[in-house]
Design an enzyme around this catalytic site. Sequence first.
Site, PDB file in Angstrom:
ATOM      1  N   GLY A  45     -36.762  21.456 -50.286  1.00 46.07           N
ATOM      2  CA  GLY A  45     -37.564  20.579 -49.444  1.00 46.07           C
ATOM      3  C   GLY A  45     -36.895  20.373 -48.104  1.00 46.07           C
ATOM      4  O   GLY A  45     -35.745  20.763 -47.891  1.00 46.07           O
ATOM      5  N   LEU A  46     -37.626  19.757 -47.200  1.00 43.28           N
ATOM      6  CA  LEU A  46     -37.110  19.501 -45.862  1.00 43.28           C
ATOM      7  C   LEU A  46     -35.922  18.544 -45.890  1.00 43.28           C
ATOM      8  O   LEU A  46     -35.754  17.771 -46.839  1.00 43.28           O
ATOM      9  CB  LEU A  46     -38.213  18.897 -44.993  1.00 43.28           C
ATOM     10  CG  LEU A  46     -39.370  19.810 -44.586  1.00 43.28           C
ATOM     11  CD1 LEU A  46     -40.494  18.972 -43.995  1.00 43.28           C
ATOM     12  CD2 LEU A  46     -38.913  20.879 -43.602  1.00 43.28           C
ATOM     13  N   SER A  47     -35.134  18.583 -44.834  1.00 49.43           N
ATOM     14  CA  SER A  47     -34.083  17.583 -44.659  1.00 49.43           C
ATOM     15  C   SER A  47     -34.733  16.206 -44.581  1.00 49.43           C
ATOM     16  O   SER A  47     -35.707  16.006 -43.849  1.00 49.43           O
ATOM     17  CB  SER A  47     -33.309  17.864 -43.361  1.00 49.43           C
ATOM     18  OG  SER A  47     -32.337  16.880 -43.133  1.00 49.43           O
ATOM     19  N   GLY A  48     -34.219  15.273 -45.352  1.00 47.43           N
ATOM     20  CA  GLY A  48     -34.773  13.935 -45.359  1.00 47.43           C
ATOM     21  C   GLY A  48     -35.878  13.720 -46.361  1.00 47.43           C
ATOM     22  O   GLY A  48     -36.386  12.597 -46.495  1.00 47.43           O
ATOM     23  N   ALA A  49     -36.252  14.773 -47.095  1.00 49.42           N
ATOM     24  CA  ALA A  49     -37.335  14.629 -48.076  1.00 49.42           C
ATOM     25  C   ALA A  49     -36.899  13.841 -49.304  1.00 49.42           C
ATOM     26  O   ALA A  49     -37.725  13.264 -50.009  1.00 49.42           O
ATOM     27  CB  ALA A  49     -37.859  16.008 -48.494  1.00 49.42           C
ATOM     28  N   GLY A  50     -35.589  13.832 -49.585  1.00 53.77           N
ATOM     29  CA  GLY A  50     -35.089  13.072 -50.727  1.00 53.77           C
ATOM     30  C   GLY A  50     -34.509  13.906 -51.838  1.00 53.77           C
ATOM     31  O   GLY A  50     -34.314  13.414 -52.952  1.00 53.77           O
ATOM     32  N   LYS A  51     -34.189  15.168 -51.559  1.00 51.87           N
ATOM     33  CA  LYS A  51     -33.676  16.073 -52.589  1.00 51.87           C
ATOM     34  C   LYS A  51     -32.402  15.539 -53.237  1.00 51.87           C
ATOM     35  O   LYS A  51     -32.297  15.464 -54.464  1.00 51.87           O
ATOM     36  CB  LYS A  51     -33.391  17.464 -51.994  1.00 51.87           C
ATOM     37  CG  LYS A  51     -34.578  18.162 -51.397  1.00 51.87           C
ATOM     38  CD  LYS A  51     -34.196  19.504 -50.806  1.00 51.87           C
ATOM     39  CE  LYS A  51     -33.174  19.423 -49.707  1.00 51.87           C
ATOM     40  NZ  LYS A  51     -33.613  18.627 -48.534  1.00 51.87           N
ATOM     41  N   SER A  52     -31.426  15.201 -52.413  1.00 55.12           N
ATOM     42  CA  SER A  52     -30.140  14.745 -52.938  1.00 55.12           C
ATOM     43  C   SER A  52     -30.279  13.430 -53.701  1.00 55.12           C
ATOM     44  O   SER A  52     -29.627  13.223 -54.730  1.00 55.12           O
ATOM     45  CB  SER A  52     -29.129  14.578 -51.797  1.00 55.12           C
ATOM     46  OG  SER A  52     -28.846  15.825 -51.184  1.00 55.12           O
ATOM     47  N   SER A 119     -33.099  25.474 -48.754  1.00 59.16           N
ATOM     48  CA  SER A 119     -33.550  26.814 -49.181  1.00 59.16           C
ATOM     49  C   SER A 119     -34.957  27.101 -48.657  1.00 59.16           C
ATOM     50  O   SER A 119     -35.917  27.130 -49.416  1.00 59.16           O
ATOM     51  CB  SER A 119     -33.479  26.956 -50.703  1.00 59.16           C
ATOM     52  OG  SER A 119     -33.980  25.828 -51.388  1.00 59.16           O
TER      53      SER A 119
END
Length: 214
Positions: A45-52, A119
């Site tokens: 997902g995009l940076s800031g989407a909440g993946k981490s 990715s």
Amino acid sequence: MNTSSDGTPALSPGAPVVQRPALTVGKEARAGVKGQAPLIVWMTGLSGAGKSTVANRVEEKLWRQGRHTMLLDGDNLRFGLNKDLGFTDADRVENVRRTAEVAKLMLEAGLIVLCSLISPFRRERALARQLVGPGEFLEVFVDAPIEECRRRDPKGLYARALAGQIPNFTGISSPYEAPEAPDLHLQTDIHDVETLADRVLDELRHRGVIAGAA
């Protein structure tokens, strides 16, 4: 058998230099003693989407159940394994390739491996899936509109990218190819992290990766 001058076997022309060893203890045995099935959970997902954030909460929930996990976060990997890579398209491809190979080794150890990295390209995510067996790769699209990601901007990256200070920034000056048919689609602008983490665990139970009630 031909031997070299030091007495070691000499390789015939065309003979492979590297061969896979026959191992007594395999992936199934390693996972079996842990009471789980090995799996790569690939969060894109995009940076800031909440993946981490989602990945960390999923791992915490699994840890509290006594599961054996490892979290590979894209930012953390760039402090070591991938610290020589930049953010060009070619470097992003190599970043995914290295991460996928490490995740595969951890899969062989019987772990549930959580990978959290942008990715951005479908082809590289597909190649990561192809490294492992059927049912051993779960692609999770951690989704939020780019406007929401820019509003959150937890690291100040979007502001810097829009100011021209960060070239090749995904979603601004470099493309992001969203999954067309992810195994799981999590919308972080609609649901809270607790709900989304539970959805991931529900999917792991459905697939037989872990057993037990919610």
